[in-house]
Design an enzyme around this catalytic site. Structure first.
Site, short mmCIF file in Angstrom:
data_model
loop_
_atom_site.label_atom_id
_atom_site.label_comp_id
_atom_site.label_asym_id
_atom_site.label_seq_id
_atom_site.Cartn_x
_atom_site.Cartn_y
_atom_site.Cartn_z
N TYR A 1 -0.71 -0.44 -3.71
CA TYR A 1 -1.64 0.39 -4.03
C TYR A 1 -1.94 1.89 -3.75
CZ TYR A 1 -2.62 -4.63 -3.99
OH TYR A 1 -3.24 -6.39 -4.08
N TYR B 1 -1.97 -0.61 10.80
CA TYR B 1 -1.98 -1.74 9.89
C TYR B 1 -1.25 -0.75 9.07
CZ TYR B 1 -3.47 -0.85 5.04
OH TYR B 1 -3.28 -1.17 3.44
N LYS C 1 1.82 -3.30 6.33
CA LYS C 1 2.45 -3.66 5.45
C LYS C 1 4.05 -3.22 4.97
CE LYS C 1 -1.68 -3.84 3.42
NZ LYS C 1 -1.62 -5.57 2.97
N SER D 1 0.18 -1.37 -0.01
CA SER D 1 -0.04 -0.41 -0.19
C SER D 1 0.79 0.85 0.42
CB SER D 1 -0.68 -0.11 1.58
OG SER D 1 -1.15 1.20 1.86
C1 WQD Z 1 -9.03 9.02 1.73
C2 WQD Z 1 -9.48 10.53 1.61
C3 WQD Z 1 -10.50 11.10 4.33
C4 WQD Z 1 -13.55 9.48 4.41
C5 WQD Z 1 -6.54 4.02 3.71
C6 WQD Z 1 -5.13 3.37 3.74
C7 WQD Z 1 -5.08 2.64 2.44
C8 WQD Z 1 -5.89 1.72 1.76
C9 WQD Z 1 -7.05 2.94 1.83
C10 WQD Z 1 -6.70 -1.06 2.33
C11 WQD Z 1 -8.80 10.94 3.30
C12 WQD Z 1 -11.25 11.38 3.51
C13 WQD Z 1 -13.04 9.63 4.31
C14 WQD Z 1 -15.38 9.72 4.79
C15 WQD Z 1 -13.57 12.09 4.43
N1 WQD Z 1 -6.25 0.80 2.54
N2 WQD Z 1 -12.36 10.98 4.20
N3 WQD Z 1 -14.54 11.26 4.99
O1 WQD Z 1 -7.44 6.81 4.29
O2 WQD Z 1 -6.28 7.30 2.05
O3 WQD Z 1 -6.04 5.05 2.32
O4 WQD Z 1 -7.53 3.25 2.87
O5 WQD Z 1 -6.89 -0.79 1.54
O6 WQD Z 1 -3.99 2.12 2.83
O7 WQD Z 1 -4.06 4.10 4.68
O8 WQD Z 1 -8.56 6.37 2.18
O9 WQD Z 1 -11.04 6.12 1.61
O10 WQD Z 1 -10.11 6.16 4.16
O11 WQD Z 1 -9.59 8.56 3.38
O12 WQD Z 1 -13.37 13.37 4.03
O13 WQD Z 1 -16.22 9.36 5.90
O14 WQD Z 1 -10.82 10.71 2.22
O15 WQD Z 1 -9.83 12.30 5.56
O16 WQD Z 1 -8.00 11.98 3.28
P1 WQD Z 1 -6.75 6.83 2.93
P2 WQD Z 1 -9.93 7.21 2.47
#
Ligand code: WQD
Length: 351
Positions: free
Chosen positions: A178, A151, A155, A126
Site C-alpha cells: 500500500y 515497523y 514489513k 507497504s
Molecule cells: C505522510 C507525510 C509527514 C503528519 C506511514 C507508513 C506507511 C503507512 C502510512 C501504515 C509525511 C507528513 C504527517 C503530520 C505532516 N503506515 N505529516 N504532519 O509516513 O508516508 O507512511 O504511514 O499503514 O507504511 O510508512 O504517512 O501520513 O505519517 O506522513 O507533515 O501531522 O505527511 O511528514 O511527509 P507516511 P504519514
C-alpha cells in the site's frame, strides 16, 4: 460461497476490505483481538452489507487459540492478513514489541496455513519497504532500501518470510504494497479511527479542522520537491480494499503463476503535503491551522507508485480521486464528533 478469513478485520483497511469482499459474494470471518480496534466497526460493516461478520477475539501470537479457529472453520479458501502494529514512531520506541507482535502473529498464521493446507494467502505490505527510492515512481522491481523504522523492517521481513514459505508449500501468496491509504467508505459508516494523537497526515488534517487538535505541524518544507514538502501517493481506502478482492479472485481462478507475487497499490499520482492541505481546504471550506515545523526523522522525501502490474494482472483500476479521499475523510471526522462514544480516540466501552 468461498470463505475468506480476514485478520485485523476491525481495523481501517481490514473493515473496508470485508465490505468489498461481501459485496462481491464472499463469506467472511474476522480475527481481531480488538487491542487497537473496536468490534463495533463490524456493526458498520453490517449496516453497509446486511451481513453479520463473526469476529474471533484472538491474539494471533497465541498459537493454540489461532489453531482452534482453523479447526472450527475447515472450509477457509483464503486468508487476508492485516493484523499488525503500524505506528512508525511507536516502533522506533518499542522495536521488540513490533518484531514480536508483527512477526510472531505472521509465523503462527503461516503454521496454521501449512497445517490446514490453505491455498491462498494475501499479505498487507507497504511502500515503506522501498525506503527512500533513488528513482520514482517505484515499480515492484525497485530494490528495497534499508527500512527507516522497525515497523518498516517488520514489513520487509514479513515479505521475506512469506516468500520463503511459499517456495516450500502449496500455498500461493500475494503481497500488496500500500502507498498512503486515506479516506472513508462513501457511506460514511466506517472509516479510520486513530487512537490517541494522529501520526498520519490526513487524520491530523481532519482533527485540526474539526478542532480536536488546535494546530497541526507540517514536518518540513525544505525538501527537494516542487514545493518543499514531502511527496506521497495518497490512495482511497476503498480502492485499496477492492484490490484485495481482485487478488483473491485472481488466485481462486488459478491465474497466479508464481509462488508469491507482489503488487504496488498506489494511484500513480504524487501529491505533496502542502498540496493535500490545499485540496482539503478546497473540499471542506475550512482554512487549516498549521505551522511549518522541523523535518520528522525517518520521513521518506518523495515516493509514488507505478501501478501498471496491478492494472494488467489483477484488472485493478482506482476510482477515487484526491478530493473524494479528503471529502470522505472530512465527513467521517464530522461523524466521529457526532458519535461521542468514539470521539475521544479511545474505545472506552469496548476494551
Ligand atoms: C505522510 C507525510 C509527514 C503528519 C506511514 C507508513 C506507511 C503507512 C502510512 C501504515 C509525511 C507528513 C504527517 C503530520 C505532516 N503506515 N505529516 N504532519 O509516513 O508516508 O507512511 O504511514 O499503514 O507504511 O510508512 O504517512 O501520513 O505519517 O506522513 O507533515 O501531522 O505527511 O511528514 O511527509 P507516511 P504519514
Amino acid at each position: 460461497m468461498s470463505k475468506i478469513l480476514v485478520t485485523g478485520g476491525c481495523g481501517y483497511i481490514g473493515s473496508h476490505t470485508i465490505v468489498d469482499l461481501i459485496s462481491n459474494g464472499f463469506e467472511v470471518i474476522c480475527v481481531d483481538n480488538n487491542v487497537r480496534s473496536s468490534p463495533r466497526v463490524l456493526e458498520g460493516v453490517e449496516k453497509i452489507t446486511g451481513k453479520k461478520v463473526k469476529n474471533y477475539k484472538v491474539d494471533l501470537c497465541n498459537y493454540d487459540d489461532t489453531f482452534a479457529i482453523f479447526q472450527e472453520n475447515e472450509d477457509i479458501e483464503g486468508i487476508i492478513h492485516f493484523a499488525a502494529y503500524k505506528a512508525v514512531g511507536e516502533s522506533v520506541e518499542h522495536p521488540l514489541m513490533y518484531f514480536e507482535n508483527n512477526l510472531m502473529s505472521l509465523i503462527n498464521l503461516l503454521k496454521c496455513v501449512q497445517e490446514f493446507d490453505i491455498p491462498n494467502f494475501v499479505f498487507s505490505s507497504s511502500c515503506t519497504v522501498y525506503g527512500n527510492p533513488d528513482e520514482i515512481p517505484v515499480t515492484e522491481q525497485t530494490p528495497p532500501k534499508p527500512a527507516v523504522s522497525p515497523y518498516g523492517y517488520t514489513k520487509q521481513m514479513g515479505e521475506q518470510i512469506i516468500n520463503e514459505f511459499s517456495k516450500a508449500s502449496n500455498t500461493r501468496c500475494i503481497l500488496l504494497r500500500y502507498f498512503n491509504p486515506v479516506g472513508a467508505h462513501p457511506s460514511i459508516l466506517i472509516g479510520e479511527m486513530p487512537i490517541g494523537s494522529p501520526a498520519n497526515l490526513v487524520p491530523a488534517i481532519t482533527q485540526t479542522a474539526i478542532g480536536k487538535i488546535p494546530q497541526m505541524t507540517v514536518f518540513g518544507d525544505d525538501y527537494p520537491t516542487r514545493d518543499g514538502s514531502c511527496l506521497r501517493d495518497f490512495i482511497h481506502v476503498s480502492d485499496i480494499a477492492h484490490a484485495h478482492t481482485l487478488a483473491i479472485q485472481y488466485m481462486l481462478a488459478g491465474k497466479i503463476t508464481k509462488n508469491a507475487e507482489v503488487y504496488n497499490l498506489g494511484t500513480g499520482n504524487g501529491v505533496t503535503v502542502l498540496e493535500a492541505i490545499r485540496a482539503f481546504e478546497k473540499v471542506s471550506g475550512v482554512k487549516l491551522n498549521y505551522v511549518i515545523g522541523p523535518r520528522r526523522h525517518g520521513d521518506v522525501i518523495a515516493i509514488y507508485a507505478n501501478n501498471d502490474l496491478a492494472k494488467d494482472k489483477l484488472g485493478w483500476v482506482t476510482i477515487y480521486g484526491l478530493e473524494d479521499m479528503l471529502s470522505t475523510a472530512w465527513k467521517w471526522e464530522q461523524k466521529l464528533k457526532a458519535d461521542a462514544k468514539f470521539y475521544n480516540g479511545k474505545f472506552s466501552e469496548f476494551n
